[in-house]
Design an enzyme around this catalytic site. Structure first.
Site, short mmCIF file in Angstrom:
data_model
loop_
_atom_site.label_atom_id
_atom_site.label_comp_id
_atom_site.label_asym_id
_atom_site.label_seq_id
_atom_site.Cartn_x
_atom_site.Cartn_y
_atom_site.Cartn_z
N ARG A 26 0.80 -1.22 0.00
CA ARG A 26 0.00 0.00 0.00
C ARG A 26 0.84 1.28 0.00
O ARG A 26 0.60 2.19 -0.80
CB ARG A 26 -0.92 0.05 1.24
CG ARG A 26 -2.15 -0.77 1.14
CD ARG A 26 -2.49 -1.38 2.48
NE ARG A 26 -1.52 -2.39 2.80
CZ ARG A 26 -1.61 -3.67 2.39
NH1 ARG A 26 -2.66 -4.06 1.74
NH2 ARG A 26 -0.66 -4.55 2.66
N THR A 27 1.80 1.36 0.90
CA THR A 27 2.51 2.63 1.08
C THR A 27 3.30 2.98 -0.18
O THR A 27 3.23 4.11 -0.68
CB THR A 27 3.44 2.55 2.31
OG1 THR A 27 2.69 2.04 3.40
CG2 THR A 27 4.00 3.90 2.66
N ARG A 40 11.30 3.66 3.84
CA ARG A 40 10.86 2.65 4.82
C ARG A 40 12.08 1.87 5.24
O ARG A 40 12.84 1.37 4.41
CB ARG A 40 9.80 1.72 4.25
CG ARG A 40 9.50 0.56 5.21
CD ARG A 40 8.29 -0.24 4.84
NE ARG A 40 7.07 0.53 5.07
CZ ARG A 40 5.85 0.02 4.92
NH1 ARG A 40 5.70 -1.23 4.57
NH2 ARG A 40 4.79 0.77 5.13
N HIS A 65 4.63 5.52 11.67
CA HIS A 65 4.22 5.44 10.27
C HIS A 65 3.25 6.62 10.06
O HIS A 65 2.03 6.44 9.97
CB HIS A 65 3.53 4.10 10.02
CG HIS A 65 3.33 3.75 8.57
ND1 HIS A 65 3.50 4.65 7.53
CD2 HIS A 65 2.94 2.58 7.99
CE1 HIS A 65 3.23 4.03 6.39
NE2 HIS A 65 2.90 2.79 6.65
N1 CP Z 1 -0.35 -0.15 5.85
C1 CP Z 1 0.86 -0.40 5.30
O1 CP Z 1 1.86 0.22 5.67
O2 CP Z 1 0.86 -1.33 4.32
P1 CP Z 1 2.15 -1.75 3.49
O3 CP Z 1 3.11 -2.42 4.45
O4 CP Z 1 1.63 -2.69 2.44
O5 CP Z 1 2.77 -0.51 2.92
#
Ligand code: CP
Length: 324
Positions: free
Chosen positions: A56-57, A107, A135
């Site tokens: 997602r991010t 990240r 986050h």
């Molecule tokens: N919510 C979230 O951070 O999802 P991802 O780890 O897929 O980015």
């Protein structure tokens, strides 16, 4: 407030700033839905530097940049596919990436890595998750979701449930919920996965009413938001301990039946068993809408990062092609 680095939700601890950001996010949402083009970041380049996996991010940041007319350079497994494998430090990697990109979305598995990166970076650094730290952009989209679903960010009865020790999204979210004095929080987790003291301290300082418990309260009829997090397997040194904890906080049809018609169920995703797919079709299951909102909030953040407007600027110029 001018945005430079985005490291913690501490930077957004002001209701008027959140309101302003979310109005802009809503404009972005409308523009995306109406397929309006707004290439305001034409010529800008974003580097997404991910040392931990993401769906997602990374996708939503990259989509946001592309939709605003910018371009993206990316490494999705920086620990394997960058010169880190040769021993390069994070600081040097950031110094180099800043020569090629106008913003770095980072990240990393280490708490504090985003601040470390920002301290040497000549371009803005956005914290896309620093280990068990924070986050912040997830929490911004979480608050946006609450605002979109409930129409307010105050007077909310919120349950945060799951791995509150390692779950970085709840560390960021609790700081945003705490800026609205009439919110009430229930923190549900096994004793070994409790919310760290440094975050409950913020609640006490802000006089936010909260309780900590290891079981979901019986009466859920007045809950506005049930926010569930996964047990963060990657943070456990002992896999057996993870296996003991992993099913601590699941939501199924039985729990759903105890919630009010207007409760929303949120989860930052990915889910690994905490939310039964059997409840996905229920309108109270907000987690996929929540993930979708990441695009709009990240577009708004990027626009503010590069444009000369500040978050205090109240008046947006609405034109036929969008809001500027
Ligand atoms: N919510 C979230 O951070 O999802 P991802 O780890 O897929 O980015």
């Amino acid at each position: 407030m001018k945005i430079s680095h985005v490291l913690s939700t501490r930077q957004f601890a002001d209701p008027s700033i959140l309101q302003r950001l979310f109005e802009l996010s809503l404009e972005m949402e409308k523009n995306v839905v109406n397929e309006k083009l707004f290439p305001v970041l034409n010529g800008k380049v974003m580097a997404t530097l991910f040392y931990e996996p993401s769906t997602r991010t990374r996708f939503s940041f990259e989509s946001a940049m592309n939709r605003l007319g910018g371009r993206v350079i990316s490494t999705e497994a920086a620990g394997h596919f960058s010169s880190v494998t040769k021993g390069e430090t994070l600081e040097d990697t950031i110094r180099i990436a800043g020569n090629y990109a106008d913003v770095i979305v980072l990240r990393h598995f280490e708490k504090g890595s985003a601040e470390k990166a920002a301290s040497v970076s000549r371009v803005p650094v956005i914290n896309a998750g620093d280990g068990p730290g924070e986050h912040p952009t997830q929490a911004l989209l979480d608050m946006y979701t609450i605002w979109r679903e409930h129409g307010r960010m105050d007077k909310l009865n919120v349950i945060l449930m799951g791995d509150l020790l390692y779950g970085r999204t709840v560390h960021s979210l609790i700081q945003l919920l705490s800026i609205f004095p009439q919110n009430t929080l229930t923190l549900v987790s096994p004793p070994t996965l409790k919310m760290p003291e440094s975050y409950t301290q913020i609640l006490r300082e802000k006089n936010i009413s909260y309780t900590e418990t290891d079981t979901l309260p019986q009466d859920l009829s007045s809950v506005d938001v049930l926010y569930v997090t996964r047990v963060q397997k990657e943070r456990f040194a002992d896999e057996n301990e993870y296996l003991r904890m992993k099913n601590c906080c699941n939501v199924d049809e039985t729990i759903l039946s105890r919630l009010a018609p207007n409760t929303i169920i949120m989860h930052p995703l990915p889910r690994v068993g905490e939310i039964s797919p059997a409840i996905d079709a229920d309108p109270r299951a907000a987690y996929f809408r929540q993930a979708g909102n990441g695009l709009f909030v990240r577009m708004a953040l990027l626009e503010l990062l590069f444009q000369k407007r500040s978050l205090e600027q109240k008046t947006l110029v609405m034109g036929e092609k969008g809001f500027w």
